[in-house]
Design an enzyme around this catalytic site. Sequence first.
Site, mmCIF file in Angstrom:
data_model
loop_
_atom_site.group_PDB
_atom_site.id
_atom_site.type_symbol
_atom_site.label_atom_id
_atom_site.label_comp_id
_atom_site.label_asym_id
_atom_site.label_seq_id
_atom_site.Cartn_x
_atom_site.Cartn_y
_atom_site.Cartn_z
ATOM 1 N N SER A 277 -3.031 5.508 10.012
ATOM 2 C CA SER A 277 -2.176 6.532 9.426
ATOM 3 C C SER A 277 -0.802 6.487 10.066
ATOM 4 O O SER A 277 -0.676 6.242 11.274
ATOM 5 C CB SER A 277 -2.791 7.918 9.634
ATOM 6 O OG SER A 277 -1.885 8.944 9.234
ATOM 7 N N TYR B 81 -12.393 -0.046 0.030
ATOM 8 C CA TYR B 81 -12.438 -0.195 1.488
ATOM 9 C C TYR B 81 -13.501 -1.191 1.945
ATOM 10 O O TYR B 81 -14.446 -1.510 1.217
ATOM 11 C CB TYR B 81 -12.692 1.169 2.147
ATOM 12 C CG TYR B 81 -11.444 2.014 2.216
ATOM 13 C CD1 TYR B 81 -10.790 2.244 3.418
ATOM 14 C CD2 TYR B 81 -10.886 2.562 1.056
ATOM 15 C CE1 TYR B 81 -9.627 3.000 3.482
ATOM 16 C CE2 TYR B 81 -9.730 3.322 1.107
ATOM 17 C CZ TYR B 81 -9.105 3.538 2.327
ATOM 18 O OH TYR B 81 -7.946 4.272 2.383
ATOM 19 N N GLU C 122 -9.245 -2.603 1.681
ATOM 20 C CA GLU C 122 -8.632 -2.089 2.909
ATOM 21 C C GLU C 122 -9.651 -2.183 4.032
ATOM 22 O O GLU C 122 -10.528 -1.329 4.157
ATOM 23 C CB GLU C 122 -8.200 -0.644 2.708
ATOM 24 C CG GLU C 122 -7.184 -0.436 1.595
ATOM 25 C CD GLU C 122 -6.853 1.037 1.413
ATOM 26 O OE1 GLU C 122 -6.493 1.698 2.417
ATOM 27 O OE2 GLU C 122 -6.975 1.538 0.284
ATOM 28 N N HIS D 195 0.818 -1.213 0.000
ATOM 29 C CA HIS D 195 0.000 0.000 0.000
ATOM 30 C C HIS D 195 0.850 1.260 0.000
ATOM 31 O O HIS D 195 0.451 2.307 0.516
ATOM 32 C CB HIS D 195 -0.984 0.001 1.167
ATOM 33 C CG HIS D 195 -2.198 0.841 0.910
ATOM 34 N ND1 HIS D 195 -2.917 0.777 -0.255
ATOM 35 C CD2 HIS D 195 -2.831 1.776 1.674
ATOM 36 C CE1 HIS D 195 -3.925 1.614 -0.204
ATOM 37 N NE2 HIS D 195 -3.895 2.241 0.957
ATOM 38 N N HIS E 98 -0.828 2.870 7.012
ATOM 39 C CA HIS E 98 -0.900 3.302 5.619
ATOM 40 C C HIS E 98 0.488 3.653 5.059
ATOM 41 O O HIS E 98 1.355 4.149 5.788
ATOM 42 C CB HIS E 98 -1.812 4.532 5.504
ATOM 43 C CG HIS E 98 -3.096 4.246 4.807
ATOM 44 N ND1 HIS E 98 -4.194 3.719 5.455
ATOM 45 C CD2 HIS E 98 -3.463 4.390 3.517
ATOM 46 C CE1 HIS E 98 -5.184 3.568 4.598
ATOM 47 N NE2 HIS E 98 -4.765 3.960 3.406
#
Length: 760
Positions: free
Chosen positions: A324, A564, A522, A164, A274
């Site tokens: 994140s 997602y 995801e 990713h 991520h």
Amino acid sequence: MARLHIAAALATATLALIITFQLLSQYGWPKVDFLKLRHYYPTIASASSQFPINNPYNEASSSEHAALYLLGVGKADITGPVVEINMMGYADPNQVGSGLRQRLYSRAFIIGDVDKVDDRFVYLVLDTQSGDTAVRHGILQGLKGMGADYNVYGQRNIAVTGTHSHSGPGAWLNYLLPQITSKGFNKQSYQAIVDGALLSIKRAHESLQPGHLSVGTIDVEDANINRSPFAYLSNPKEERAKYSHDVDKSLTMLMFRGAEDGRGLGSLTWFPVHGTSMLGNNTLITGDNKGVAAYLLEKAVRASEGARDDFVAGFSQANVGDTSPNVLGAYCEDGSGEMCNFEDSTCGGRNEPCHGRGPMFRVKDQGASSCFEIGNRQFVAAKSIYDELIKGAAGTPVRGNSVKSLHAFHDFSNYTFVHPNGSIVSTCPAALGYSFAAGTTDGPGAFDFKQNNTGSPNANPVWSVVSGFLREPSEEQKKCHHSKPILLDVGEIENPYLWTPNIVDVQLLRVGQLIIIVSPGEATTMAGRRWKDAIYTSAKAASLTTLDEPIVVLGGPANSYTHYIATEEEYGIQRYEGASTLYGPHTLNAHINITTSYLPYLHADSFRSPPHGPKPPIYINESLSFITGVAFDRPPFFKNFGDVVSDTVSFYHPGTSAKATFVGANPRNDLRLEDTYATIEKLDNDRNWIKVRDDEDWSLIFKWRRTNSILATSEVDVVWEIEEDAERGRYRIRYFGASKTPVSGDIVQFEASSGIFDVK
């Protein structure tokens, strides 16, 4: 005479037996490579069936040791065009590659049953944004041409996952939507990934040997946060109370270890964060934070275990959806310095100024320092597990002889099933909501779209017109996707070809008590937790693993990119993750329903596979492309390719940067796969130049720029960010280029060197 011969023979035999027993007592029984024997003599019985009592890895006779498996690891270069191609991840048409900071790789991990040749699987970790339908198709087609030994690999047992990373070249995905910002499809970009993946599988296959697997976990507290906590809080309070954090902090490692010498062959980890450490203004190709972690672990193992380059470290994604790497939180970059609005991540009602901050956000390097730091934090955790596992001091041995895999396609445009609450529900044709266009705090969108949009869209009116022009969703489609206001009804647009997939990959892998969910989308933190819990509970109920508690991990995005997978509660909030859940509010439960029902196919004595399902379309040869090729290259007047434009200085200190600029040519002329565009060379005591850095190293940066489009001239900067622990000595910078001649189109290789400089 006959009696004398018999007596002599008996005496000789007795002496031979005495000598044999003395040798055996001193040196032990000779080792037999049953894998090689079975290769040459297919009918020979397996080691485990020949010696069931003495085999310490027999499932029925051991409760302590790891089982014996067939293991292989391999790594190969997949770096596509590093310039003039839009980068995949942020969907910003202005983010076009201008060079290379770190080469991209495919890392292949093969696990097989030592007795049953067909029972094995391949787990690929690509330094790409995701897996992809066309890429997986290309890999499967390529395997068919690699000879009979590779017939064992196919649809059922190949998992193609992406790390990713948002800083790799794009233009290689199968469907139209991700092709739009990249100006279409590029076969050079696509083929680099396919060819490298195939080479990594080949290397893993050729390295197959008996070995053991063990699993270890460790918490990494400071490498990820939840970027949509408002949506996470919509999940039931009693469910959230089961967990200490709103993201998963555990890094799980599967270690591959050779049976003969106990050496670490490779490691495969799962951790959710991520690949957005490199910011949207970065234009250098990297593997982002997971690429850094893999590079550091492979380098560390090489250094600690002697001169070896065959150890492979894969850092796979997990339930990454709402995570994140920008661990300091999201702030308004509008001069206020305030944190972004909690509910919709806006600043003064606007979306664009809200940005997440990495650990080194004050360094103006497009996120490179933060990227290295987040990668290093994963590496430190992984290395500590590896060190314990290699000593046998910790971890859980993988046991049980079963190695199983399954794969099927399902049409998610209308999959009907029984909801956990007993009602009958369905998935929907793919669609994206208005909050999809808002982006995230890692990469905000434009036109004042907002996250948490479940009502009437109030974004730029141009989008409403464009959305309706593409396709106005039917009332049935709107009802199916409620509470998502549909911006792009992508699953029902077939012109010029499908925009997004409706055919979804379903895949599970199993070795011993370890079950791997291969997710095409995801999954958010809570979605992943629910999915793993459902597989765990179902596996226990079905007695799938008889010796041990099931261990369940989730890897992805894999095989195809289906955006997602949010929980129903998060979907109702309609932040970015919910708006990007393609198949409606029941997407997660559909995945859980299918995969739990397929678990019996992973049973030790199962020889069946689930129905194949409808195959997805492949658009490799139909995709649009407005990406122009390289016409030709020319050096400036009175110059040659490779001439030094700006040279290094006489010396540098560690912690500074050495730089040389050369007359260059377009890097797309030669991707230099399994090679390098630049090196740093050190003069040794024998006056030989020895390569000490190349494109694999994070500290070596290769930049290309066009200086005159009409004359087709360009320059290359090669920069070495000299590490604090770099050896003192004499160095030079080398550049390897390839130019394209104007008329014939021939590719001509050239080399160049900077001046010599000291590091002191």
